[in-house]
Motif scaffolding. Structure first.
Motif, short mmCIF file in Angstrom:
data_model
loop_
_atom_site.label_atom_id
_atom_site.label_comp_id
_atom_site.label_asym_id
_atom_site.label_seq_id
_atom_site.Cartn_x
_atom_site.Cartn_y
_atom_site.Cartn_z
N CYS A 29 0.81 -1.22 0.00
CA CYS A 29 0.00 0.00 0.00
C CYS A 29 0.84 1.27 0.00
O CYS A 29 0.29 2.37 0.05
N LYS A 30 2.15 1.10 -0.04
CA LYS A 30 3.07 2.25 0.01
C LYS A 30 2.82 3.10 1.26
O LYS A 30 2.64 4.32 1.19
N SER A 31 2.80 2.40 2.38
CA SER A 31 2.57 3.03 3.67
C SER A 31 3.62 2.51 4.63
O SER A 31 4.61 1.93 4.22
N SER A 32 3.38 2.69 5.91
CA SER A 32 4.32 2.18 6.91
C SER A 32 3.63 1.13 7.78
O SER A 32 2.41 1.16 7.96
N GLN A 33 4.43 0.25 8.33
CA GLN A 33 3.91 -0.77 9.23
C GLN A 33 3.29 -0.10 10.46
O GLN A 33 2.25 -0.54 10.94
N ALA A 34 3.89 0.98 10.92
CA ALA A 34 3.38 1.69 12.09
C ALA A 34 1.96 2.22 11.83
O ALA A 34 1.10 2.17 12.70
N TYR A 35 1.72 2.73 10.61
CA TYR A 35 0.40 3.25 10.26
C TYR A 35 -0.64 2.12 10.24
O TYR A 35 -1.74 2.26 10.78
N ILE A 36 -0.28 0.98 9.64
CA ILE A 36 -1.19 -0.17 9.62
C ILE A 36 -1.50 -0.61 11.05
O ILE A 36 -2.64 -0.90 11.39
#
Length: 100
Positions: A29-36
Motif C-alpha cells: 500500500c506504500k505506507s508504513s507498518q506503524a500506520y497499519i
C-alpha cells in the motif's frame, strides 16, 4: 460492534487469510507498518483512498471490509451504522480536499 471495530476485525481477518504481515500490507500500500498497526488498534482510520489500496492488496472489494459475518450487503446496515459510515467518509474526504 462499532463501524471502526468491524472494519478492524475484517482488515485483520483478510490480512491474516492472505498471510500478510502488517509490514507486507504496508509495503504493498506504500505506507508504513506503524500506520497499519495504528489502524488495527483503532488509533487511526484510513482515508477512502487507503481503504481502496488495502482492499486491492488483500484481493477483496472495499465494501467487504465493512461487512459483518451476518451481513450480506450494505443495505442491511442500521441507520446508526449508515450515519457512522457517512461521517467517517466525510471526514476522510475533507482531509483529502484540505490536503490539496
Amino acid at each position: 460492534m462499532t463501524f471502526q471495530e468491524l472494519f478492524i476485525v475484517n482488515l485483520k481477518g483478510y490480512r491474516k487469510k492472505r498471510k500478510f504481515s502488517q509490514a507486507k500490507l504496508a509495503e504493498i500500500c506504500k505506507s508504513s507498518q506503524a500506520y497499519i498497526a495504528e489502524i488495527e488498534v483503532g488509533k487511526k482510520f484510513p482515508s477512502p483512498e487507503m481503504i481502496e489500496k488495502m482492499a486491492s492488496a488483500l484481493g477483496v472489494e472495499s465494501y467487504y471490509l465493512f461487512q459483518s459475518n451476518t451481513t450480506a450487503d450494505l443495505r442491511n446496515l442500521t441507520p446508526l451504522q449508515k450515519q457512522e459510515i457517512i461521517k467517517k467518509l466525510h471526514e476522510s474526504a475533507l482531509k483529502i480536499i484540505n490536503h490539496y
